[in-house]
Design a protein around this motif. Sequence first.
Motif, PDB file in Angstrom:
ATOM      1  N   SER A   1      -4.658  23.803  -3.227  1.00  0.00           N
ATOM      2  CA  SER A   1      -3.641  23.882  -4.278  1.00  0.00           C
ATOM      3  C   SER A   1      -3.790  22.732  -5.267  1.00  0.00           C
ATOM      4  N   ASP A   2      -2.984  22.789  -6.323  1.00  0.00           N
ATOM      5  CA  ASP A   2      -2.925  21.698  -7.298  1.00  0.00           C
ATOM      6  C   ASP A   2      -1.832  20.691  -6.946  1.00  0.00           C
ATOM      7  N   THR A   3      -1.169  20.882  -5.804  1.00  0.00           N
ATOM      8  CA  THR A   3      -0.088  19.993  -5.386  1.00  0.00           C
ATOM      9  C   THR A   3      -0.641  18.705  -4.789  1.00  0.00           C
ATOM     10  N   MET A   4      -0.104  17.586  -5.282  1.00  0.00           N
ATOM     11  CA  MET A   4      -0.433  16.264  -4.752  1.00  0.00           C
ATOM     12  C   MET A   4       0.864  15.587  -4.324  1.00  0.00           C
ATOM     13  N   LEU A   5       0.790  14.745  -3.313  1.00  0.00           N
ATOM     14  CA  LEU A   5       1.946  13.969  -2.848  1.00  0.00           C
ATOM     15  C   LEU A   5       1.624  12.483  -2.960  1.00  0.00           C
ATOM     16  N   PHE A   6       2.635  11.686  -3.270  1.00  0.00           N
ATOM     17  CA  PHE A   6       2.516  10.237  -3.403  1.00  0.00           C
ATOM     18  C   PHE A   6       3.674   9.616  -2.645  1.00  0.00           C
ATOM     19  N   SER A   7       3.399   8.746  -1.686  1.00  0.00           N
ATOM     20  CA  SER A   7       4.457   8.076  -0.923  1.00  0.00           C
ATOM     21  C   SER A   7       4.451   6.589  -1.270  1.00  0.00           C
TER      22      SER A   7
ATOM     23  N   GLU B   1       0.826  -1.205   0.000  1.00  0.00           N
ATOM     24  CA  GLU B   1       0.000   0.000   0.000  1.00  0.00           C
ATOM     25  C   GLU B   1       0.859   1.254   0.000  1.00  0.00           C
ATOM     26  N   SER B   2       0.453   2.218  -0.815  1.00  0.00           N
ATOM     27  CA  SER B   2       1.079   3.536  -0.866  1.00  0.00           C
ATOM     28  C   SER B   2       0.030   4.558  -0.469  1.00  0.00           C
ATOM     29  N   SER B   3       0.331   5.844  -0.619  1.00  0.00           N
ATOM     30  CA  SER B   3      -0.630   6.869  -0.223  1.00  0.00           C
ATOM     31  C   SER B   3      -0.545   8.055  -1.174  1.00  0.00           C
ATOM     32  N   VAL B   4      -1.703   8.678  -1.459  1.00  0.00           N
ATOM     33  CA  VAL B   4      -1.774   9.885  -2.279  1.00  0.00           C
ATOM     34  C   VAL B   4      -2.677  10.885  -1.582  1.00  0.00           C
TER      35      VAL B   4
ATOM     36  N   GLY C   1      16.522   2.357   3.606  1.00  0.00           N
ATOM     37  CA  GLY C   1      16.334   1.043   4.209  1.00  0.00           C
ATOM     38  C   GLY C   1      14.929   0.510   3.978  1.00  0.00           C
ATOM     39  N   PRO C   2      14.525  -0.496   4.765  1.00  0.00           N
ATOM     40  CA  PRO C   2      13.203  -1.080   4.603  1.00  0.00           C
ATOM     41  C   PRO C   2      12.101  -0.040   4.794  1.00  0.00           C
ATOM     42  N   GLY C   3      11.038  -0.150   3.999  1.00  0.00           N
ATOM     43  CA  GLY C   3       9.910   0.767   4.127  1.00  0.00           C
ATOM     44  C   GLY C   3       8.674   0.175   3.485  1.00  0.00           C
ATOM     45  N   ALA C   4       7.537   0.363   4.136  1.00  0.00           N
ATOM     46  CA  ALA C   4       6.284  -0.187   3.609  1.00  0.00           C
ATOM     47  C   ALA C   4       5.102   0.529   4.240  1.00  0.00           C
ATOM     48  N   TYR C   5       3.928   0.272   3.692  1.00  0.00           N
ATOM     49  CA  TYR C   5       2.641   0.703   4.253  1.00  0.00           C
ATOM     50  C   TYR C   5       2.647   2.156   4.743  1.00  0.00           C
ATOM     51  N   SER C   6       2.675   3.074   3.791  1.00  0.00           N
ATOM     52  CA  SER C   6       2.729   4.490   4.142  1.00  0.00           C
ATOM     53  C   SER C   6       1.348   5.130   4.136  1.00  0.00           C
ATOM     54  N   SER C   7       1.229   6.210   4.905  1.00  0.00           N
ATOM     55  CA  SER C   7      -0.021   6.965   4.971  1.00  0.00           C
ATOM     56  C   SER C   7       0.304   8.449   5.103  1.00  0.00           C
ATOM     57  N   LEU C   8      -0.152   9.253   4.132  1.00  0.00           N
ATOM     58  CA  LEU C   8       0.051  10.700   4.133  1.00  0.00           C
ATOM     59  C   LEU C   8      -1.191  11.399   4.672  1.00  0.00           C
TER      60      LEU C   8
END
Length: 108
Positions: free
Chosen positions: A37-43, A28-31, A74-81
């Motif tokens: 604004s028109d700015t969007m972030l994606f992790s 899972e990622s996050s948007v 390093g290791p990374g998973a399951y993000s939430s913005l």
Amino acid sequence: SHDDGETWTSPIMSPFNDGKPYGGASCESSVVRMPGSDTMLFSTPFASGRSSMSVFASRDSGASWALLRTLDKGPGAYSSLAPLNGTHAALAYEAGNDAIIVDIVAGA
């Protein structure tokens, strides 16, 4: 959709990270869209094997994307913005056996 999900337009391919291959992980990622604004972030973990937690930004409502910041190689998973205000967002993600929370500067 322009009518609250009653109908949908055809998908549009957007340039992503200057055409570099997406090694992305299978988790899972996050948007989020930054308020006002028109700015969007994606992790997402951007390398294979769920590593290299990265945040990408779009300043044109998702028409194009560029790397904003690599947070952790390093290791990374399951993000939430979550937007904090019009210029900052919080990111929570799994980093191995730890949970990490950081403040991301999205810009105006």
